[in-house]
Design a protein around this motif. Structure first.
Motif, PDB file in Angstrom:
ATOM      1  N   LYS A   1       8.817 -11.409 -32.316  1.00  0.00           N
ATOM      2  CA  LYS A   1       7.380 -11.519 -32.550  1.00  0.00           C
ATOM      3  C   LYS A   1       6.711 -11.790 -31.207  1.00  0.00           C
ATOM      4  O   LYS A   1       7.190 -12.623 -30.434  1.00  0.00           O
ATOM      5  N   ARG A   2       5.629 -11.090 -30.943  1.00  0.00           N
ATOM      6  CA  ARG A   2       4.913 -11.294 -29.686  1.00  0.00           C
ATOM      7  C   ARG A   2       4.014 -12.527 -29.816  1.00  0.00           C
ATOM      8  O   ARG A   2       2.870 -12.431 -30.260  1.00  0.00           O
ATOM      9  N   GLU A   3       4.554 -13.653 -29.462  1.00  0.00           N
ATOM     10  CA  GLU A   3       3.802 -14.907 -29.517  1.00  0.00           C
ATOM     11  C   GLU A   3       4.528 -15.969 -28.696  1.00  0.00           C
ATOM     12  O   GLU A   3       5.753 -16.016 -28.675  1.00  0.00           O
ATOM     13  N   LYS A   4       3.749 -16.800 -28.037  1.00  0.00           N
ATOM     14  CA  LYS A   4       4.344 -17.846 -27.214  1.00  0.00           C
ATOM     15  C   LYS A   4       4.913 -18.950 -28.097  1.00  0.00           C
ATOM     16  O   LYS A   4       4.380 -19.259 -29.163  1.00  0.00           O
ATOM     17  N   LEU A   5       5.972 -19.561 -27.606  1.00  0.00           N
ATOM     18  CA  LEU A   5       6.643 -20.609 -28.369  1.00  0.00           C
ATOM     19  C   LEU A   5       5.724 -21.813 -28.596  1.00  0.00           C
ATOM     20  O   LEU A   5       5.799 -22.469 -29.632  1.00  0.00           O
ATOM     21  N   SER A   6       4.857 -22.094 -27.615  1.00  0.00           N
ATOM     22  CA  SER A   6       3.945 -23.233 -27.742  1.00  0.00           C
ATOM     23  C   SER A   6       2.979 -23.047 -28.909  1.00  0.00           C
ATOM     24  O   SER A   6       2.646 -24.011 -29.612  1.00  0.00           O
ATOM     25  N   LEU A   7       2.541 -21.807 -29.151  1.00  0.00           N
ATOM     26  CA  LEU A   7       1.651 -21.532 -30.277  1.00  0.00           C
ATOM     27  C   LEU A   7       2.411 -21.577 -31.597  1.00  0.00           C
ATOM     28  O   LEU A   7       1.908 -22.082 -32.598  1.00  0.00           O
ATOM     29  N   LEU A   8       3.634 -21.063 -31.593  1.00  0.00           N
ATOM     30  CA  LEU A   8       4.454 -21.099 -32.807  1.00  0.00           C
ATOM     31  C   LEU A   8       4.738 -22.529 -33.236  1.00  0.00           C
ATOM     32  O   LEU A   8       4.718 -22.852 -34.420  1.00  0.00           O
ATOM     33  N   ALA A   9       4.998 -23.385 -32.261  1.00  0.00           N
ATOM     34  CA  ALA A   9       5.321 -24.785 -32.558  1.00  0.00           C
ATOM     35  C   ALA A   9       4.180 -25.481 -33.299  1.00  0.00           C
ATOM     36  O   ALA A   9       4.410 -26.410 -34.082  1.00  0.00           O
TER      37      ALA A   9
ATOM     38  N   HIS B   1      13.300 -27.938 -27.064  1.00  0.00           N
ATOM     39  CA  HIS B   1      13.470 -27.478 -25.683  1.00  0.00           C
ATOM     40  C   HIS B   1      12.305 -26.540 -25.387  1.00  0.00           C
ATOM     41  O   HIS B   1      11.671 -26.021 -26.321  1.00  0.00           O
ATOM     42  N   ARG B   2      12.018 -26.328 -24.120  1.00  0.00           N
ATOM     43  CA  ARG B   2      10.927 -25.404 -23.809  1.00  0.00           C
ATOM     44  C   ARG B   2      11.245 -23.982 -24.282  1.00  0.00           C
ATOM     45  O   ARG B   2      10.351 -23.144 -24.433  1.00  0.00           O
ATOM     46  N   LYS B   3      12.524 -23.723 -24.594  1.00  0.00           N
ATOM     47  CA  LYS B   3      12.928 -22.397 -25.053  1.00  0.00           C
ATOM     48  C   LYS B   3      13.305 -22.343 -26.533  1.00  0.00           C
ATOM     49  O   LYS B   3      13.475 -21.255 -27.077  1.00  0.00           O
ATOM     50  N   TYR B   4      13.445 -23.513 -27.190  1.00  0.00           N
ATOM     51  CA  TYR B   4      13.987 -23.504 -28.548  1.00  0.00           C
ATOM     52  C   TYR B   4      13.102 -24.243 -29.555  1.00  0.00           C
ATOM     53  O   TYR B   4      12.575 -25.333 -29.263  1.00  0.00           O
ATOM     54  N   ILE B   5      12.991 -23.660 -30.740  1.00  0.00           N
ATOM     55  CA  ILE B   5      12.456 -24.323 -31.932  1.00  0.00           C
ATOM     56  C   ILE B   5      13.526 -24.195 -33.004  1.00  0.00           C
ATOM     57  O   ILE B   5      14.132 -23.129 -33.170  1.00  0.00           O
ATOM     58  N   VAL B   6      13.766 -25.275 -33.734  1.00  0.00           N
ATOM     59  CA  VAL B   6      14.859 -25.292 -34.715  1.00  0.00           C
ATOM     60  C   VAL B   6      14.327 -25.620 -36.109  1.00  0.00           C
ATOM     61  O   VAL B   6      13.431 -26.457 -36.275  1.00  0.00           O
ATOM     62  N   ASN B   7      14.894 -24.950 -37.099  1.00  0.00           N
ATOM     63  CA  ASN B   7      14.613 -25.271 -38.497  1.00  0.00           C
ATOM     64  C   ASN B   7      15.359 -26.561 -38.833  1.00  0.00           C
ATOM     65  O   ASN B   7      16.588 -26.624 -38.742  1.00  0.00           O
TER      66      ASN B   7
ATOM     67  N   GLY C   1      10.186 -14.614 -22.702  1.00  0.00           N
ATOM     68  CA  GLY C   1       8.976 -14.137 -22.047  1.00  0.00           C
ATOM     69  C   GLY C   1       7.778 -14.333 -22.948  1.00  0.00           C
ATOM     70  O   GLY C   1       7.510 -15.436 -23.435  1.00  0.00           O
ATOM     71  N   HIS C   2       7.027 -13.253 -23.193  1.00  0.00           N
ATOM     72  CA  HIS C   2       5.865 -13.318 -24.083  1.00  0.00           C
ATOM     73  C   HIS C   2       6.262 -13.120 -25.542  1.00  0.00           C
ATOM     74  O   HIS C   2       5.389 -13.071 -26.415  1.00  0.00           O
ATOM     75  N   TYR C   3       7.543 -13.018 -25.816  1.00  0.00           N
ATOM     76  CA  TYR C   3       8.037 -12.805 -27.169  1.00  0.00           C
ATOM     77  C   TYR C   3       8.835 -14.021 -27.641  1.00  0.00           C
ATOM     78  O   TYR C   3       9.205 -14.892 -26.852  1.00  0.00           O
ATOM     79  N   ALA C   4       9.104 -14.032 -28.940  1.00  0.00           N
ATOM     80  CA  ALA C   4       9.968 -15.054 -29.529  1.00  0.00           C
ATOM     81  C   ALA C   4      10.995 -14.355 -30.393  1.00  0.00           C
ATOM     82  O   ALA C   4      10.659 -13.454 -31.172  1.00  0.00           O
ATOM     83  N   ASN C   5      12.255 -14.741 -30.229  1.00  0.00           N
ATOM     84  CA  ASN C   5      13.348 -14.187 -31.035  1.00  0.00           C
ATOM     85  C   ASN C   5      13.611 -15.102 -32.230  1.00  0.00           C
ATOM     86  O   ASN C   5      13.824 -16.305 -32.057  1.00  0.00           O
TER      87      ASN C   5
END
Length: 232
Positions: free
Chosen positions: A172-180, A191-197, A158-162
């Protein structure tokens, strides 16, 4: 390191004063020692406080870091001059709280050393934050700072990121697109849902038309069609 440098400056300046003024009848080595302790060594706690302030600025306002540092440095020097002037006045060395001779002495030499210390500590904070980046997240209601490089993968919720770190999960309350956009080159969106180290990627496998990344922990994450090909 700053304390050691200031101590060296203290010794060098004291030796210079002894060589220059030892022939003067009014010269007192003890007065020089007191002056230098206040005007040089008394800056050590200021550096310690400045480091904490600089770290906080680097975390909260990374884009404005150097602008704020260049603004705060002269303010810090002026405030230190006032405080050290008051200390020397209270010890009976000056007749007034603002002494012109001390102003010429401090801003003629010691202020330059202190400015170098402040800028040097800012450079250290900047480089250390780049080398060992951190991020503020929540564990329940508790705000925590974790090592970003320890994060294995991040999942949109949702509006959070795990944030998944070993056997723990942070949010953290932040969209994945901004984190990326802010995590840096060490992370890749798959993926639209995943960011990987990237450092956690072990292998890639294909199953029919679908592709998956296998992480060191054994987690298997699907690669989105619009994010192919994945290179790391």
């Amino acid at each position: 390191m700053s304390a050691i440098v200031l101590l060296v400056i203290f010794v060098i300046t004291l030796v210079q004063n002894i060589i220059r003024y030892s022939d003067h009848a009014s010269y007192s080595i003890w007065v020089s020692i007191v002056y230098l302790c206040v005007s040089v060594l008394f800056f050590i706690p200021v550096i310690a406080i400045s480091l904490r302030v600089q770290i906080a600025i680097r975390k909260k306002y990374p884009k404005w870091f150097w602008g704020l540092i260049l603004l705060l440095a002269p303010i810090s020097l002026f405030l230190f001059y006032l405080v050290s002037n008051i200390v020397l006045h209270s010890m009976g060395y000056f007749d007034y709280f603002i002494d012109k001779e001390y102003a010429r002495y401090y801003f003629g030499r010691e202020a330059l050393y202190h400015l170098i210390m402040l800028v040097g500590s800012a450079v250290y904070v900047h480089l250390s934050q780049q080398k060992f980046p951190t991020i503020e997240v929540f564990k329940g209601r508790k705000l925590m700072t974790i090592d970003l490089l320890s994060v294995e993968w991040i999942e949109a919720d949702g509006h959070y990121a795990n944030f998944y770190v070993a056997n723990e999960t942070f949010i953290k309350r932040e969209k994945l697109s901004l984190l990326a956009k802010t995590l840096g080159p060490g992370f890749i969106r798959i993926h639209r849902k995943y960011i990987v180290n990237k450092s956690q990627i072990k292998s890639k496998e294909k199953q029919g038309r679908d592709e998956y990344l296998i992480l060191s922990s054994g987690i298997r994450l699907k690669i989105g069609q619009s994010f192919k090909p994945i290179n790391w």
